[in-house]
Design a protein around this motif. Sequence first.
Motif, PDB file in Angstrom:
ATOM      1  N   PRO A  17      30.676  32.676  46.017  1.00  0.00           N
ATOM      2  CA  PRO A  17      30.366  34.110  45.967  1.00  0.00           C
ATOM      3  C   PRO A  17      29.155  34.441  45.087  1.00  0.00           C
ATOM      4  N   TYR A  18      28.567  35.608  45.381  1.00  0.00           N
ATOM      5  CA  TYR A  18      27.481  36.089  44.529  1.00  0.00           C
ATOM      6  C   TYR A  18      28.003  37.041  43.470  1.00  0.00           C
ATOM      7  N   TYR A  19      29.267  37.452  43.594  1.00  0.00           N
ATOM      8  CA  TYR A  19      29.923  38.232  42.537  1.00  0.00           C
ATOM      9  C   TYR A  19      31.430  38.203  42.786  1.00  0.00           C
ATOM     10  N   VAL A  20      32.204  38.217  41.707  1.00  0.00           N
ATOM     11  CA  VAL A  20      33.665  38.303  41.829  1.00  0.00           C
ATOM     12  C   VAL A  20      34.088  39.684  41.335  1.00  0.00           C
ATOM     13  N   ALA A  21      34.440  40.527  42.284  1.00  0.00           N
ATOM     14  CA  ALA A  21      34.906  41.873  41.953  1.00  0.00           C
ATOM     15  C   ALA A  21      36.431  41.837  41.754  1.00  0.00           C
ATOM     16  N   HIS A  22      36.987  42.986  41.390  1.00  0.00           N
ATOM     17  CA  HIS A  22      38.439  43.083  41.167  1.00  0.00           C
ATOM     18  C   HIS A  22      38.930  44.396  41.766  1.00  0.00           C
ATOM     19  N   GLN A  23      40.008  44.333  42.516  1.00  0.00           N
ATOM     20  CA  GLN A  23      40.515  45.568  43.108  1.00  0.00           C
ATOM     21  C   GLN A  23      41.087  46.477  42.025  1.00  0.00           C
ATOM     22  N   ASP A  74      36.230  47.019  42.583  1.00  0.00           N
ATOM     23  CA  ASP A  74      35.695  47.889  41.534  1.00  0.00           C
ATOM     24  C   ASP A  74      34.221  48.227  41.731  1.00  0.00           C
ATOM     25  N   LEU A  75      33.441  47.340  42.344  1.00  0.00           N
ATOM     26  CA  LEU A  75      32.042  47.671  42.600  1.00  0.00           C
ATOM     27  C   LEU A  75      31.923  48.823  43.596  1.00  0.00           C
ATOM     28  N   ILE A  76      32.761  48.793  44.615  1.00  0.00           N
ATOM     29  CA  ILE A  76      32.759  49.889  45.589  1.00  0.00           C
ATOM     30  C   ILE A  76      33.192  51.182  44.916  1.00  0.00           C
ATOM     31  N   THR A 120      37.412  59.234  38.360  1.00  0.00           N
ATOM     32  CA  THR A 120      37.430  58.236  37.300  1.00  0.00           C
ATOM     33  C   THR A 120      38.131  56.972  37.754  1.00  0.00           C
ATOM     34  N   LEU A 121      37.670  55.838  37.239  1.00  0.00           N
ATOM     35  CA  LEU A 121      38.324  54.557  37.488  1.00  0.00           C
ATOM     36  C   LEU A 121      39.552  54.427  36.606  1.00  0.00           C
ATOM     37  N   VAL A 122      40.627  53.921  37.168  1.00  0.00           N
ATOM     38  CA  VAL A 122      41.854  53.721  36.406  1.00  0.00           C
ATOM     39  C   VAL A 122      41.700  52.537  35.450  1.00  0.00           C
ATOM     40  N   ASN A 123      40.868  51.548  35.828  1.00  0.00           N
ATOM     41  CA  ASN A 123      40.653  50.337  35.041  1.00  0.00           C
ATOM     42  C   ASN A 123      41.950  49.558  34.844  1.00  0.00           C
ATOM     43  N   ALA A 124      42.626  49.302  35.978  1.00  0.00           N
ATOM     44  CA  ALA A 124      43.834  48.478  35.992  1.00  0.00           C
ATOM     45  C   ALA A 124      43.703  47.466  37.133  1.00  0.00           C
ATOM     46  N   PRO A 125      42.776  46.504  37.020  1.00  0.00           N
ATOM     47  CA  PRO A 125      42.522  45.563  38.109  1.00  0.00           C
ATOM     48  C   PRO A 125      43.722  44.670  38.386  1.00  0.00           C
ATOM     49  N   PHE A 126      43.897  44.303  39.663  1.00  0.00           N
ATOM     50  CA  PHE A 126      45.052  43.468  40.008  1.00  0.00           C
ATOM     51  C   PHE A 126      44.744  42.359  41.006  1.00  0.00           C
ATOM     52  N   ALA A 176      28.269  54.075  36.045  1.00  0.00           N
ATOM     53  CA  ALA A 176      29.677  54.387  36.285  1.00  0.00           C
ATOM     54  C   ALA A 176      30.583  53.793  35.206  1.00  0.00           C
ATOM     55  N   GLY A 177      29.985  53.121  34.218  1.00  0.00           N
ATOM     56  CA  GLY A 177      30.773  52.572  33.122  1.00  0.00           C
ATOM     57  C   GLY A 177      31.432  51.239  33.415  1.00  0.00           C
ATOM     58  N   LEU A 178      31.038  50.559  34.488  1.00  0.00           N
ATOM     59  CA  LEU A 178      31.641  49.282  34.831  1.00  0.00           C
ATOM     60  C   LEU A 178      31.022  48.164  33.993  1.00  0.00           C
ATOM     61  N   LYS A 179      31.871  47.342  33.399  1.00  0.00           N
ATOM     62  CA  LYS A 179      31.400  46.184  32.641  1.00  0.00           C
ATOM     63  C   LYS A 179      31.374  44.989  33.582  1.00  0.00           C
ATOM     64  N   ALA A 180      30.208  44.689  34.104  1.00  0.00           N
ATOM     65  CA  ALA A 180      30.073  43.643  35.112  1.00  0.00           C
ATOM     66  C   ALA A 180      29.956  42.264  34.467  1.00  0.00           C
ATOM     67  N   THR A 181      30.436  41.249  35.176  1.00  0.00           N
ATOM     68  CA  THR A 181      30.298  39.856  34.752  1.00  0.00           C
ATOM     69  C   THR A 181      28.910  39.357  35.141  1.00  0.00           C
ATOM     70  N   THR A 182      28.214  38.713  34.198  1.00  0.00           N
ATOM     71  CA  THR A 182      26.821  38.353  34.448  1.00  0.00           C
ATOM     72  C   THR A 182      26.581  36.837  34.418  1.00  0.00           C
ATOM     73  N   THR A 183      27.665  36.056  34.536  1.00  0.00           N
ATOM     74  CA  THR A 183      27.509  34.610  34.616  1.00  0.00           C
ATOM     75  C   THR A 183      27.630  34.159  36.076  1.00  0.00           C
TER      76      THR A 183
END
Length: 282
Positions: free
Chosen positions: A125-131, A201-203, A217-223, A267-274
């Motif tokens: 993948p080019y990014y790993v998002a989280h629902q 979460d990116l969407i 607002t995002l709930v910020n409870a990824p699963f 949007a306040g998302l803390k993205a993974t950059t590795t």
Amino acid sequence: MVEVRARRLAAAVLAAAAVLGAGTACGIADAREDSVAGKDALVIGVNGDQPGLGERRDDGSFTGFDIDVAKEIARRMRVPAAGVTFRRVTSATREKMLQDGDVDLVVASYSITPERKVKVSFAGPYYVAHQDILVRRSEARSIRNIDDLKGRRLCRVPGSVSFPRVHDEQGVAALPVETSGYADCLTGLTGGRLDAVSTDDLILAGLAAKASRGGLTLVNAPFTDEPYGVGIRKGDVDGCEAVNKAITRMYQDGTAPRLLDKWFRPAGLKATTTVPQFEGCV
């Protein structure tokens, strides 16, 4: 007489070997010609209704994180900008368009799943998002995690795995509301027809940024983990490896982190950059 027969048999064996060898060589050449590696033009399937990821403008052009990623991949595969054509895909049409050759690659928030890998191959993948979950701010106290979606009106997009992950896999009895796509989900949420939208979460970050005055607002409870892959024709190992090299370079030289910051920091998302862990080209 025996010697003549032996010579004839040897000649026949050599002729057969030559035919088989030629056939094998042609097969290899054909495989390489069919690969996206080495092409000087690419048709790339992208979304058109996902703000921040892939959105179609009024003039027909596309904009978003996935669009920028697709352009970078093409450039690093030495495809000139003039040789890149974007074609809109949906969650329901991606596999078929790859299989039919309507697109060479798909860069469209395309989560890698075992079911999809039966039909197509994936680079990345080019990014790993989280629902996660997007709600109106007025509902933020009552919807804090996935269990709070029970009995709530939740967006369902045809072809997307997001609603089944909530309803079927997690066993949460959310109420499905059919929509044509995530732009429709956004309209339904801001208009009160939906109680929540649950997807990557990116969407969601893109939707929240689009509706900056909409009180979302995002709930910020990824699963879940949602590895975004680059869809590619089944069995195109050379093409897959070429795309993986491009993705790796994008992270190593800071391009991927810059694009993530550009599209999702508001949007306040803390993205993974590795660099994500690749699935492997098989």
